[in-house]
Every structure is written in structure tokens, then in C-alpha cells.
Design a protein around this motif. Structure first.
Motif, PDB file in Angstrom:
ATOM      1  N   ALA A 100      -0.315 -47.546  41.420  1.00 19.36           N
ATOM      2  CA  ALA A 100       0.978 -47.611  42.097  1.00 19.36           C
ATOM      3  C   ALA A 100       0.825 -46.880  43.343  1.00 19.36           C
ATOM      4  N   PHE A 101      -0.128 -46.104  43.699  1.00 19.56           N
ATOM      5  CA  PHE A 101      -0.226 -45.361  44.868  1.00 19.56           C
ATOM      6  C   PHE A 101      -1.526 -45.865  45.653  1.00 19.56           C
ATOM      7  N   ALA A 102      -1.679 -45.600  46.925  1.00 20.29           N
ATOM      8  CA  ALA A 102      -2.679 -45.893  47.810  1.00 20.29           C
ATOM      9  C   ALA A 102      -3.901 -44.880  47.822  1.00 20.29           C
ATOM     10  N   TYR A 111      -0.503 -43.521  36.351  1.00 23.23           N
ATOM     11  CA  TYR A 111      -0.076 -43.879  37.762  1.00 23.23           C
ATOM     12  C   TYR A 111      -0.728 -45.475  37.942  1.00 23.23           C
ATOM     13  N   TYR A 112      -1.338 -46.077  36.803  1.00 23.77           N
ATOM     14  CA  TYR A 112      -2.069 -47.326  37.093  1.00 23.77           C
ATOM     15  C   TYR A 112      -1.196 -48.247  36.244  1.00 23.77           C
ATOM     16  N   LYS A 113      -0.592 -49.233  37.017  1.00 28.85           N
ATOM     17  CA  LYS A 113       0.395 -50.116  36.336  1.00 28.85           C
ATOM     18  C   LYS A 113      -0.123 -51.547  36.197  1.00 28.85           C
ATOM     19  N   HIS A 114      -1.396 -51.981  36.527  1.00 24.17           N
ATOM     20  CA  HIS A 114      -1.946 -53.092  36.162  1.00 24.17           C
ATOM     21  C   HIS A 114      -3.325 -52.767  35.422  1.00 24.17           C
ATOM     22  N   TRP A 115      -3.670 -53.530  34.420  1.00 19.47           N
ATOM     23  CA  TRP A 115      -4.996 -53.359  33.711  1.00 19.47           C
ATOM     24  C   TRP A 115      -5.839 -54.797  33.731  1.00 19.47           C
ATOM     25  N   GLY A 116      -6.949 -54.528  33.548  1.00 21.35           N
ATOM     26  CA  GLY A 116      -7.677 -55.782  33.145  1.00 21.35           C
ATOM     27  C   GLY A 116      -7.874 -55.560  31.958  1.00 21.35           C
ATOM     28  N   GLN A 117      -8.610 -56.853  31.187  1.00 20.71           N
ATOM     29  CA  GLN A 117      -8.853 -56.903  29.631  1.00 20.71           C
ATOM     30  C   GLN A 117     -10.101 -56.174  29.297  1.00 20.71           C
TER      31      GLN A 117
END
Length: 125
Positions: A100-102, A111-117
Motif C-alpha cells: 500500500a506504500f511506495a 502493509y502488503y494488500k495484494h498477493w499472488g498465488q
């Protein structure tokens, strides 16, 4: 649909190399720090490396310093993990994640909002 898709995992002998890729679809990761994590069954997920939105800042876990290199191509919406001198203890499922941060904050998994499989990496002779 927002997706991160990893590829490039597989079976490799000790001392060998693999290059993992993670491509985002449905959203842009150009403004996000990105990271690679890994997990072994029965153990906590470990952050391996992160890279800032511009690629100017990279961080690594001590266990992979000097062997792994993280990079990104924002035009391709893709982040990479070049893994050299692989060891059996690198065997794990590897996940990429978009923050969510640069900028990088190692050790801040929330802080991580999207994850791979995930993609399996197995280092064995």
C-alpha cells in the motif's frame, strides 16, 4: 479482477539459478513497493526482498543477500527475482506482493494488500 501472477518456479539443483516473475493485471503496481516472500509448510512466511516503486531502493533478508536480486519493469507491470547459487534451504513457495506504500518496509507484512498465488521452488539434487 485484481491479480498478481507468479511464474518461473521449478526444480533446480543446488548451485543453480532461477528467475521468478510476477505480473499484475487489473491494476498498476507502478506506484507500489513490491516484495517477494517465501513460506515452507509449518513455518512462518518470510520476506525475502522488497523494491521501492522506482526501483531505486532494494532490501534483502540476510539469508539471500549476495545471491538474490530483485528488479522491476513498471512498463510491464512486472517484478522479478533473480535467484543464484540456490541452496536446499531456499526450497519454498514464493509469493509476490504489492504494498500500500511506495517505499520498502521490510518485515511489515500487513502493509502488503495484494498477493499472488505462489510458485514452488525446489532446490534438490
Amino acid at each position: 479482477q485484481l491479480q498478481l501472477v507468479e511464474s518461473g518456479g521449478g526444480l533446480v539443483q543446488p548451485g543453480g539459478s532461477l528467475r521468478l516473475s510476477c505480473t499484475a493485471s487489473g491494476f498498476t503496481v507502478a506506484a507500489s513497493a513490491m516484495a517477494w516472500f517465501r513460506q515452507v509448510p509449518g513455518k512462518e512466511r518470510e520476506e525475502v526482498s522488497c523494491i521501492s516503486w522506482s526501483g531505486s531502493d532494494t532490501k534483502y533478508a540476510d539469508s539471500v543477500k549476495g545471491r538474490f536480486t530483485i528488479s522491476r519493469d513498471n512498463a510491464k507491470n512486472t517484478v522479478y527475482l533473480q535467484m543464484n547459487s540456490l541452496k536446499p534451504e531456499d526450497t519454498a513457495v514464493y509469493y509476490c506482493a504489492a504494498s500500500a506504500f511506495a517505499v520498502c518496509f521490510m518485515g511489515r507484512e500487513t502493509y502488503y494488500k495484494h498477493w499472488g498465488q505462489g510458485t514452488q521452488v525446489t532446490v534438490s539434487s
